[in-house]
Design a protein around this motif. Structure first.
Motif, PDB file in Angstrom:
ATOM      1  N   ARG A 134      20.021  -5.787  42.874  1.00  0.00           N
ATOM      2  CA  ARG A 134      20.522  -4.456  43.230  1.00  0.00           C
ATOM      3  C   ARG A 134      21.291  -3.817  42.070  1.00  0.00           C
ATOM      4  O   ARG A 134      21.260  -2.601  41.887  1.00  0.00           O
ATOM      5  N   LEU A 160      13.135  -1.547  47.025  1.00  0.00           N
ATOM      6  CA  LEU A 160      13.717  -1.012  45.790  1.00  0.00           C
ATOM      7  C   LEU A 160      13.007   0.257  45.335  1.00  0.00           C
ATOM      8  O   LEU A 160      11.785   0.401  45.500  1.00  0.00           O
ATOM      9  N   LYS A 161      13.776   1.146  44.748  1.00  0.00           N
ATOM     10  CA  LYS A 161      13.238   2.309  44.046  1.00  0.00           C
ATOM     11  C   LYS A 161      13.764   2.289  42.628  1.00  0.00           C
ATOM     12  O   LYS A 161      14.971   2.112  42.410  1.00  0.00           O
ATOM     13  N   LEU A 162      12.872   2.456  41.661  1.00  0.00           N
ATOM     14  CA  LEU A 162      13.257   2.401  40.255  1.00  0.00           C
ATOM     15  C   LEU A 162      13.702   3.771  39.754  1.00  0.00           C
ATOM     16  O   LEU A 162      13.350   4.808  40.327  1.00  0.00           O
ATOM     17  N   ASN A 195      20.786  -4.266  38.882  1.00  0.00           N
ATOM     18  CA  ASN A 195      19.995  -4.096  37.660  1.00  0.00           C
ATOM     19  C   ASN A 195      19.942  -2.624  37.259  1.00  0.00           C
ATOM     20  O   ASN A 195      19.819  -1.731  38.110  1.00  0.00           O
ATOM     21  N   THR A 198      14.905   5.206  49.156  1.00  0.00           N
ATOM     22  CA  THR A 198      13.841   4.324  48.656  1.00  0.00           C
ATOM     23  C   THR A 198      12.469   4.686  49.200  1.00  0.00           C
ATOM     24  O   THR A 198      11.458   4.135  48.763  1.00  0.00           O
ATOM     25  N   LEU A 247      12.705  -8.077  37.157  1.00  0.00           N
ATOM     26  CA  LEU A 247      13.368  -8.359  38.425  1.00  0.00           C
ATOM     27  C   LEU A 247      12.914  -9.698  39.007  1.00  0.00           C
ATOM     28  O   LEU A 247      13.697 -10.387  39.670  1.00  0.00           O
ATOM     29  N   LYS A 278      17.687  -0.890  36.030  1.00  0.00           N
ATOM     30  CA  LYS A 278      16.417  -0.199  36.265  1.00  0.00           C
ATOM     31  C   LYS A 278      16.254   0.227  37.722  1.00  0.00           C
ATOM     32  O   LYS A 278      15.329   0.960  38.057  1.00  0.00           O
ATOM     33  N   VAL A 279      17.129  -0.236  38.594  1.00  0.00           N
ATOM     34  CA  VAL A 279      17.040   0.047  40.025  1.00  0.00           C
ATOM     35  C   VAL A 279      17.896   1.263  40.360  1.00  0.00           C
ATOM     36  O   VAL A 279      19.097   1.296  40.093  1.00  0.00           O
ATOM     37  N   ALA A 283      18.475   0.652  46.569  1.00  0.00           N
ATOM     38  CA  ALA A 283      18.001  -0.545  47.250  1.00  0.00           C
ATOM     39  C   ALA A 283      18.314  -0.436  48.732  1.00  0.00           C
ATOM     40  O   ALA A 283      19.385   0.050  49.124  1.00  0.00           O
TER      41      ALA A 283
END
Length: 411
Positions: A85, A231-233, A87, A124, A246, A89-90, A93
């Protein structure tokens, strides 16, 4: 340019002593072209349906999804999940818990899929873009829990304002007492929110009920547990690169799935259907190539004197055989090029004008009016080389046999 190829090209476009040879050669080119055209259109049609379904999934499903490799549930405060969560790049979440349940509506039992989500679900997914009705997106307010059904599920319950539903699930680790089943069942109520969602997929529209995560966790006695981390980037992040990163962060206890992997069974079936269609159309190309055998065979007979002249001029038997092999290859090549060009033109016309309708009478209830088409460059390359290889292999043995027999008769 090699000597055999030069002669083969001259033979292909020059006028023969018998006009029927020109006619057979033309029929051969047309046959291969039509078979190639069919391959381009059919493969692009399969791609179109696959892309269409993929786009429909993206309206509801997360960009990436993290699930346990063993078992069904995982702790939402697991250190690996916390690291994922956080990270960089995320972008967002969502914790979700999904399982089967039984609803009692006017005394009728109905098995559904109950999906509980937290407040980040709207970040997301694109759930708000596929909502219908006069209500608002609301899963919980005070002591009330709201349910948002799929479109077809709402129809089964008589509409969007279905009042209050009793949701029933078996208690964890207990067997049902047939004498008094209610002792082993958890029951709670969901209130109609006045809206529904429609994904145009039976898996969602017919069976899914969306509700709040705490409601589902309490109903299943799984407080603090989830079945998925959605997750959504962030924008501009490469999905496959982020997925690998991930996955390394999550470790072997979890799997990170993209949208296609989340529905692997559906897309595997489509790939198998596409493969069978490709094999069947390749067989049709092979049948079309039999015309090439007839054309080259007639050409060998027609050019008997030329064969004798070429041998006296120093041409080897191998070069003479290669002349007629190149002749067959050129016919396959021309047919492949013409078929691919015409196929691409038809695909473009279908994309722009929808010439081929899914329901000519206009009475159908489809997501799109016309057959979807999506041209993939890799498919075109595979089709081209398949036609060339099939055409070459189909004439290799007959041409070798007939050419050597013709030269043996002259010897």
């Amino acid at each position: 340019m090699s000597f055999p190829f030069y002669i083969a090209r001259r033979y292909l476009f020059s006028k023969k002593q018998h006009n029927v040879i020109n006619l057979i050669s033309g029929i051969s080119v047309v046959g291969v072209a039509l078979a190639t055209l069919a391959m381009v259109c059919v493969m692009s049609g399969f791609n179109g349906f696959q892309d269409l379904i993929g786009n429909l999934f993206t309206a509801f499903d997360p960009q990436l999804e993290l699930v346990p490799t063993q078992g069904k549930v995982m702790a939402e405060d697991d250190p690996s999940l916390v690291a994922v969560r956080r990270n960089n790049k995320v972008a967002a979440a969502t914790n979700s818990y999904e399982d089967n349940a039984l609803i009692l509506f006017k005394g009728r039992p109905l098995v559904i899929t109950l999906k509980g989500v937290d407040d980040n679900f709207t970040k997301t997914s694109e759930i708000k873009n596929i909502l219908y009705g006069q209500g608002q997106y609301l899963l919980r307010r005070g002591n009330l829990n709201y349910g948002i059904p799929g479109y077809n599920l709402a129809l089964q319950m008589g509409g969007l304002n279905f009042g209050t539903l009793q949701i029933c699930v078996p208690k964890k680790g207990e067997q049902i007492n047939l004498a008094n089943p209610i002792e082993n069942i958890n029951v709670d109520d969901l209130t109609a929110s006045g809206i529904c969602f429609q994904v145009h997929q039976q898996k969602y529209d017919d069976n899914l009920m969306l509700c709040s995560l705490p409601f589902v966790q309490g109903l299943y006695n799984q407080e603090g547990c989830i079945t998925k981390l959605e997750l959504k980037l962030k924008g501009g992040v490469d999905e496959q690169v982020a997925k690998k990163e991930l996955q390394q962060l999550a470790g072997p206890r979890f799997r990170v799935l993209d949208r296609y992997e989340q529905h692997e069974e559906t897309f595997n079936v489509m790939q198998i259907e596409k493969l069978f269609a490709f094999a069947f159309l390749t067989f049709i190309v092979l049948v079309a190539c039999f015309n090439i055998i007839g054309s080259v065979s007639m050409l060998i007979i027609d050019k008997t004197k030329d064969i004798s002249t070429l041998r006296h001029l120093g041409a080897t038997n191998k070069q003479i055989v290669h002349i007629f092999l190149f002749e067959g290859w050129l016919i396959s090549f021309m047919g492949a090029i013409i078929g691919i060009v015409l196929g691409l033109i038809l695909c473009l016309l279908q994309q722009q004008f929808g010439l081929l309708k899914l329901e000519p009478t206009g009475g159908g209830n489809f997501i799109v009016d016309a057959y979807p088409i999506s041209v993939h460059v890799l498919d075109i390359v595979i089709i081209f080389f398949t036609v060339i290889i099939v055409g070459f292999l189909s004439v290799w043995y007959p041409v070798n046999y007939l050419s050597r027999k013709s030269m043996d008769l002259q010897a």
